[in-house]
Design a protein around this motif. Structure first.
Motif, PDB file in Angstrom:
ATOM      1  N   GLY A  17       0.819  -1.208   0.000  1.00 54.86           N
ATOM      2  CA  GLY A  17       0.000   0.000   0.000  1.00 54.86           C
ATOM      3  C   GLY A  17       0.851   1.255   0.000  1.00 54.86           C
ATOM      4  O   GLY A  17       0.521   2.249  -0.663  1.00 54.86           O
TER       5      GLY A  17
ATOM      6  N   GLY B 168       1.249   3.879  -3.060  1.00 52.74           N
ATOM      7  CA  GLY B 168       0.631   5.134  -2.646  1.00 52.74           C
ATOM      8  C   GLY B 168       1.679   6.201  -2.419  1.00 52.74           C
ATOM      9  O   GLY B 168       2.235   6.768  -3.364  1.00 52.74           O
ATOM     10  N   GLU B 169       2.000   6.451  -1.144  1.00 57.21           N
ATOM     11  CA  GLU B 169       2.941   7.514  -0.797  1.00 57.21           C
ATOM     12  C   GLU B 169       4.323   7.294  -1.408  1.00 57.21           C
ATOM     13  O   GLU B 169       5.033   8.254  -1.711  1.00 57.21           O
ATOM     14  CB  GLU B 169       3.060   7.632   0.730  1.00 57.21           C
ATOM     15  CG  GLU B 169       1.821   8.191   1.405  1.00 57.21           C
ATOM     16  CD  GLU B 169       0.746   7.131   1.642  1.00 57.21           C
ATOM     17  OE1 GLU B 169      -0.285   7.478   2.233  1.00 57.21           O
ATOM     18  OE2 GLU B 169       0.947   5.956   1.229  1.00 57.21           O
TER      19      GLU B 169
ATOM     20  N   GLN C 184      -3.827   1.878  -8.268  1.00 61.23           N
ATOM     21  CA  GLN C 184      -5.262   1.703  -8.059  1.00 61.23           C
ATOM     22  C   GLN C 184      -5.561   0.739  -6.907  1.00 61.23           C
ATOM     23  O   GLN C 184      -6.683   0.721  -6.392  1.00 61.23           O
ATOM     24  CB  GLN C 184      -5.925   1.201  -9.350  1.00 61.23           C
ATOM     25  CG  GLN C 184      -5.591  -0.226  -9.751  1.00 61.23           C
ATOM     26  CD  GLN C 184      -4.257  -0.389 -10.479  1.00 61.23           C
ATOM     27  OE1 GLN C 184      -3.478   0.562 -10.567  1.00 61.23           O
ATOM     28  NE2 GLN C 184      -4.014  -1.567 -11.023  1.00 61.23           N
TER      29      GLN C 184
ATOM     30  N   ALA D  75      -3.730   0.691  -4.009  1.00 62.98           N
ATOM     31  CA  ALA D  75      -3.134   1.169  -2.760  1.00 62.98           C
ATOM     32  C   ALA D  75      -4.145   1.236  -1.618  1.00 62.98           C
ATOM     33  O   ALA D  75      -3.877   0.748  -0.514  1.00 62.98           O
ATOM     34  CB  ALA D  75      -2.482   2.539  -2.976  1.00 62.98           C
ATOM     35  N   ASP D  76      -5.295   1.827  -1.856  1.00 63.16           N
ATOM     36  CA  ASP D  76      -6.268   1.997  -0.772  1.00 63.16           C
ATOM     37  C   ASP D  76      -6.795   0.657  -0.279  1.00 63.16           C
ATOM     38  O   ASP D  76      -6.983   0.463   0.928  1.00 63.16           O
ATOM     39  CB  ASP D  76      -7.426   2.888  -1.231  1.00 63.16           C
ATOM     40  CG  ASP D  76      -7.023   4.349  -1.379  1.00 63.16           C
ATOM     41  OD1 ASP D  76      -5.971   4.735  -0.825  1.00 63.16           O
ATOM     42  OD2 ASP D  76      -7.762   5.101  -2.048  1.00 63.16           O
ATOM     43  N   ASP D  77      -7.043  -0.268  -1.194  1.00 62.82           N
ATOM     44  CA  ASP D  77      -7.540  -1.581  -0.786  1.00 62.82           C
ATOM     45  C   ASP D  77      -6.490  -2.346   0.013  1.00 62.82           C
ATOM     46  O   ASP D  77      -6.825  -3.046   0.985  1.00 62.82           O
ATOM     47  CB  ASP D  77      -7.951  -2.395  -2.015  1.00 62.82           C
ATOM     48  CG  ASP D  77      -9.263  -1.928  -2.620  1.00 62.82           C
ATOM     49  OD1 ASP D  77     -10.046  -1.262  -1.905  1.00 62.82           O
ATOM     50  OD2 ASP D  77      -9.514  -2.214  -3.803  1.00 62.82           O
TER      51      ASP D  77
ATOM     52  N   LYS E  23      -4.124  -1.028   1.898  1.00 58.43           N
ATOM     53  CA  LYS E  23      -4.086  -0.412   3.228  1.00 58.43           C
ATOM     54  C   LYS E  23      -5.270  -0.871   4.073  1.00 58.43           C
ATOM     55  O   LYS E  23      -5.138  -1.098   5.284  1.00 58.43           O
ATOM     56  CB  LYS E  23      -4.066   1.109   3.103  1.00 58.43           C
ATOM     57  CG  LYS E  23      -2.803   1.665   2.482  1.00 58.43           C
ATOM     58  CD  LYS E  23      -2.926   3.175   2.289  1.00 58.43           C
ATOM     59  CE  LYS E  23      -1.762   3.746   1.519  1.00 58.43           C
ATOM     60  NZ  LYS E  23      -1.899   5.204   1.313  1.00 58.43           N
ATOM     61  N   ALA E  24      -6.419  -1.023   3.436  1.00 60.38           N
ATOM     62  CA  ALA E  24      -7.602  -1.508   4.157  1.00 60.38           C
ATOM     63  C   ALA E  24      -7.389  -2.943   4.630  1.00 60.38           C
ATOM     64  O   ALA E  24      -7.793  -3.302   5.751  1.00 60.38           O
ATOM     65  CB  ALA E  24      -8.835  -1.417   3.265  1.00 60.38           C
TER      66      ALA E  24
ATOM     67  N   GLN F 283       0.063   5.555   7.564  1.00 62.75           N
ATOM     68  CA  GLN F 283      -0.697   4.400   8.056  1.00 62.75           C
ATOM     69  C   GLN F 283      -0.457   4.215   9.559  1.00 62.75           C
ATOM     70  O   GLN F 283       0.050   3.184   9.995  1.00 62.75           O
ATOM     71  CB  GLN F 283      -0.289   3.129   7.300  1.00 62.75           C
ATOM     72  CG  GLN F 283      -0.579   3.166   5.810  1.00 62.75           C
ATOM     73  CD  GLN F 283      -0.246   1.870   5.121  1.00 62.75           C
ATOM     74  OE1 GLN F 283      -0.863   0.834   5.384  1.00 62.75           O
ATOM     75  NE2 GLN F 283       0.734   1.890   4.228  1.00 62.75           N
TER      76      GLN F 283
END
Length: 206
Positions: free
Chosen positions: A100, A104-105, A119, A121-123, A125-126, A169
């Motif tokens: 993630g 992402g970052e 696309q 990254a958010d999933d 991290k979740a 995070q």
């Protein structure tokens, strides 16, 4: 990586070190990739000139050479238990957390070095947050991840969660068991001793 530095500090082991320019990608090209085709760090050069890579196998090797204090285990059952919890930490938390960040970052640094999927990254991290929540419930009444003793599972988790806090995070304080565990880990001398001088200068917990 800090994971191995914490392990070394807890063991009281000193090893000669060679510094590479991670930000400049020195680890992603020869001659480093001739020694470690994966291009990640660290690599441990043995006396016969061969190299070991991957953090957990390096720690396993060091434990066999320096069995006390036992950070993987003193008995077959302890070792199996530590390996089980270490793998759970990796699968549930550290692998999606790291991916993630890279997508992402950390995308600007990693997109030229590996396949990236911004696309996702958010999933990812979740997924890491879900893994943390799962472990939170299992930590009730425990001092450490694998039970009553410090182990490699704690070191893996701590190194990654301390890094994650600085890259978007952070550990949610509602995870009270893990927050208390994190404070205990942070108070250990190895936590401060393992911080790289460059990381300290940049106020990064890595």
């Amino acid at each position: 990586p800090r994971l191995v530095r914490i392990f070394l500090a807890e063991k009281g082991i000193e090893l000669p070190k060679v510094q590479l320019d991670l930000m400049g990608g020195e680890n992603r090209r020869p001659p480093y990739t001739d020694r470690n085709p994966g291009g990640q760090m660290p690599s441990l050069e043995l006396d016969d000139g061969t190299f070991l890579a991957e953090t957990v196998p390096i720690c396993e090797y060091l434990e066999e050479l320096h069995p006390t204090p036992a950070l993987i285990g003193a008995t077959p059952a302890e070792r199996a238990n530590t390996r089980m919890w270490t793998r759970r930490v990796e699968l549930w938390i550290t692998e999606p957390l790291t991916a993630g960040f890279r997508y992402g970052e950390g995308l600007a640094m990693f997109k030229g070095r590996m396949r990236t999927m911004p696309q996702a990254a958010d999933d990812l991290k979740a997924l890491a947050r879900e893994g943390i929540a799962k472990l939170e419930g299992l930590m009730a009444g425990r001092d450490f991840v694998a039970g009553s003793r410090l182990s490699l599972a704690d070191i893996v988790l701590y190194a990654f969660l301390d890094f994650a806090a600085g890259v978007g995070q952070p550990l949610d304080p509602k995870n009270r068991n893990l927050t208390a565990w994190f404070a205990r880990m942070s108070s250990r001398p190895s936590a401060e001793a393992s911080l790289h001088p460059i990381a300290k200068a940049g106020k990064m917990r890595a």
